[in-house]
Design a protein around this motif. Structure first.
Motif, PDB file in Angstrom:
ATOM      1  N   GLY A   1      39.238  40.052  41.422  1.00 26.88           N
ATOM      2  CA  GLY A   1      39.873  41.370  41.402  1.00 26.88           C
ATOM      3  C   GLY A   1      39.036  42.449  40.759  1.00 26.88           C
ATOM      4  O   GLY A   1      39.410  43.628  40.769  1.00 26.88           O
ATOM      5  N   ARG A   2      37.886  42.080  40.184  1.00 27.25           N
ATOM      6  CA  ARG A   2      37.005  43.071  39.550  1.00 27.25           C
ATOM      7  C   ARG A   2      36.013  43.566  40.601  1.00 27.25           C
ATOM      8  O   ARG A   2      34.902  43.049  40.707  1.00 27.25           O
ATOM      9  CB  ARG A   2      36.279  42.451  38.368  1.00 27.25           C
TER      10      ARG A   2
ATOM     11  N   ALA B   1      39.047  48.191  42.295  1.00 27.87           N
ATOM     12  CA  ALA B   1      39.907  47.929  41.137  1.00 27.87           C
ATOM     13  C   ALA B   1      40.107  49.200  40.312  1.00 27.87           C
ATOM     14  O   ALA B   1      39.235  50.066  40.238  1.00 27.87           O
ATOM     15  CB  ALA B   1      39.284  46.842  40.259  1.00 27.87           C
ATOM     16  N   SER B   2      41.251  49.300  39.689  1.00 28.65           N
ATOM     17  CA  SER B   2      41.551  50.466  38.856  1.00 28.65           C
ATOM     18  C   SER B   2      40.814  50.370  37.521  1.00 28.65           C
ATOM     19  O   SER B   2      40.362  49.303  37.110  1.00 28.65           O
ATOM     20  CB  SER B   2      43.055  50.550  38.600  1.00 28.65           C
TER      21      SER B   2
ATOM     22  N   GLU C   1      42.174  50.589  34.652  1.00 23.05           N
ATOM     23  CA  GLU C   1      42.975  49.751  33.757  1.00 23.05           C
ATOM     24  C   GLU C   1      42.691  48.264  33.985  1.00 23.05           C
ATOM     25  O   GLU C   1      42.610  47.481  33.022  1.00 23.05           O
ATOM     26  CB  GLU C   1      44.478  50.025  33.977  1.00 23.05           C
ATOM     27  N   THR C   2      42.556  47.872  35.241  1.00 20.07           N
ATOM     28  CA  THR C   2      42.270  46.463  35.551  1.00 20.07           C
ATOM     29  C   THR C   2      40.920  46.040  34.999  1.00 20.07           C
ATOM     30  O   THR C   2      40.782  44.970  34.386  1.00 20.07           O
ATOM     31  CB  THR C   2      42.301  46.240  37.078  1.00 20.07           C
TER      32      THR C   2
ATOM     33  N   GLU D   1      40.970  45.900  31.179  1.00 23.27           N
ATOM     34  CA  GLU D   1      41.672  44.701  30.714  1.00 23.27           C
ATOM     35  C   GLU D   1      40.760  43.481  30.773  1.00 23.27           C
ATOM     36  O   GLU D   1      40.809  42.610  29.896  1.00 23.27           O
ATOM     37  CB  GLU D   1      42.915  44.474  31.566  1.00 23.27           C
ATOM     38  N   SER D   2      39.902  43.402  31.813  1.00 20.12           N
ATOM     39  CA  SER D   2      39.002  42.257  31.931  1.00 20.12           C
ATOM     40  C   SER D   2      37.932  42.256  30.845  1.00 20.12           C
ATOM     41  O   SER D   2      37.385  41.211  30.503  1.00 20.12           O
ATOM     42  CB  SER D   2      38.335  42.252  33.308  1.00 20.12           C
TER      43      SER D   2
END
Length: 331
Positions: A149-150, A154-155, A157-158, A161-162
């Motif tokens: 998802g990276r 991706a946003s 925020e995502t 977070e990672s």
């Protein structure tokens, strides 16, 4: 026939006392300790060994009894390892490896280190600019399961977070183990593929550099370049250094095979392989340290400054160790 039997019997009778004495000494050393030998025994041991070798040579040349030849070969082999085998303890060998063997071997592959490092950096820049120019390249370079998802879509925020959030893989110790296994496989392949003139090694290093560059494009485009660098380098200063060393060791062998000089290819490859093997033993140790940093420190330490401090400290330790370790002090 009778003369042959008589010859064997006479040959054995003249020398068997020395063989039995040598065998008794070897039994005592192997089962107990060399300290159990007397001073006279210590002086006699080399003579008995040479005498046994001489008897073995005669027995082979005259085709004497096969069982006698096998006995003398076994006796000579045991004596050889007692006299000329490794006399250092296991812990002394470990100490010698860290004090001299490993850093000296690394300095022996410096030209290859520079080539691999330049290739990794260049391919990383290529991947970065390629994905920035056309985000569609990200999916072609980075497998979906690795991206997790990276990606370019991706946003913020995502991606944030990672970098700063807890790992999703579960327990930190499980995460560290999986990372160590993956990175060890990449490094071992980079080394092993060196025998094919180093070409597959170069390709593997370049592909990993392009992959890292693609990730940088995703994070940099969202203004998270500094955070991603700290997240990566807290372990990457050790991990990437290890992978570069593994690639250099593989390329060192490939270069020896392709350009053996005045030596035969087999001799050149053997010498390069021994040096590369020493480097690779150390690489596994570095990857273990990187796995612990990646699985624990990176997740427990979220401040960028602290991450950069640890990364810089680890890199400085490796540079100083490989530069100065094992050098003879004069004066």
């Amino acid at each position: 026939m009778s003369s042959t039997v008589f010859g064997v019997s006479q040959f054995r009778a003249e020398r068997e006392a020395d063989w039995k004495r040598l065998e008794a000494m070897l039994d005592l050393i192997e089962k107990k300790s060399p300290r159990r030998l007397s001073s006279e025994d210590l002086f006699e041991l080399p003579r008995l060994y040479r005498s046994t070798l001489s008897a073995l040579s005669i027995a082979r040349e005259t085709s004497l009894d096969g069982s006698m030849i096998a006995y003398l070969e076994s006796l000579s082999t045991r004596a050889y390892f007692i006299l000329y085998g490794c006399r250092e303890s296991f812990w002394k060998q470990i100490g010698s490896f860290f004090a001299q063997g490993w850093p000296t071997a690394v300095r022996g592959v410096v030209p290859e280190i520079l080539i691999i490092a330049a290739l990794f950096l260049g391919s990383g820049l290529a991947g970065y600019f390629l994905v920035l120019a056309d985000p569609g390249w990200f999916g072609a370079i980075v497998p979906g399961e690795l991206a997790g998802g990276r990606n370019m879509q991706a946003s913020v925020e995502t991606l944030r977070e990672s970098i700063y959030g807890p790992p999703r893989q579960g327990g930190l110790e499980i995460f560290a183990t999986s990372l160590f296994t993956h990175n060890s496989q990449v490094s071992i392949m980079a080394f092993a593929l060196g025998f094919a003139f180093g070409i597959p090694t170069l390709f593997l290093i370049a592909s990993n550099g392009v992959l890292l560059g693609a990730f940088y494009a995703a994070f940099m485009s969202k203004g998270l370049g500094v955070g991603f660098t700290g997240w990566l380098m807290i372990h990457g200063s050790t991990e990437l250094s290890a992978i570069i060393l593994a690639g250099a060791a593989g390329l060192h062998i490939g270069r020896a095979v392709a350009f053996p000089g005045e030596r035969s290819r087999l001799a050149a490859a053997g010498e390069a392989g021994r040096r590369g093997a020493l480097v690779m033993i150390g690489v596994v140790i570095m990857l273990l340290a990187a796995g612990l940093l990646e699985g624990f420190a990176r997740q427990l330490i979220t401040a960028d400054a602290a991450r950069f401090a640890i990364a810089a400290t680890m890199f400085a330790i490796w540079v100083v160790y490989f530069t100065l370790g094992g050098r003879r002090r004069h004066g």
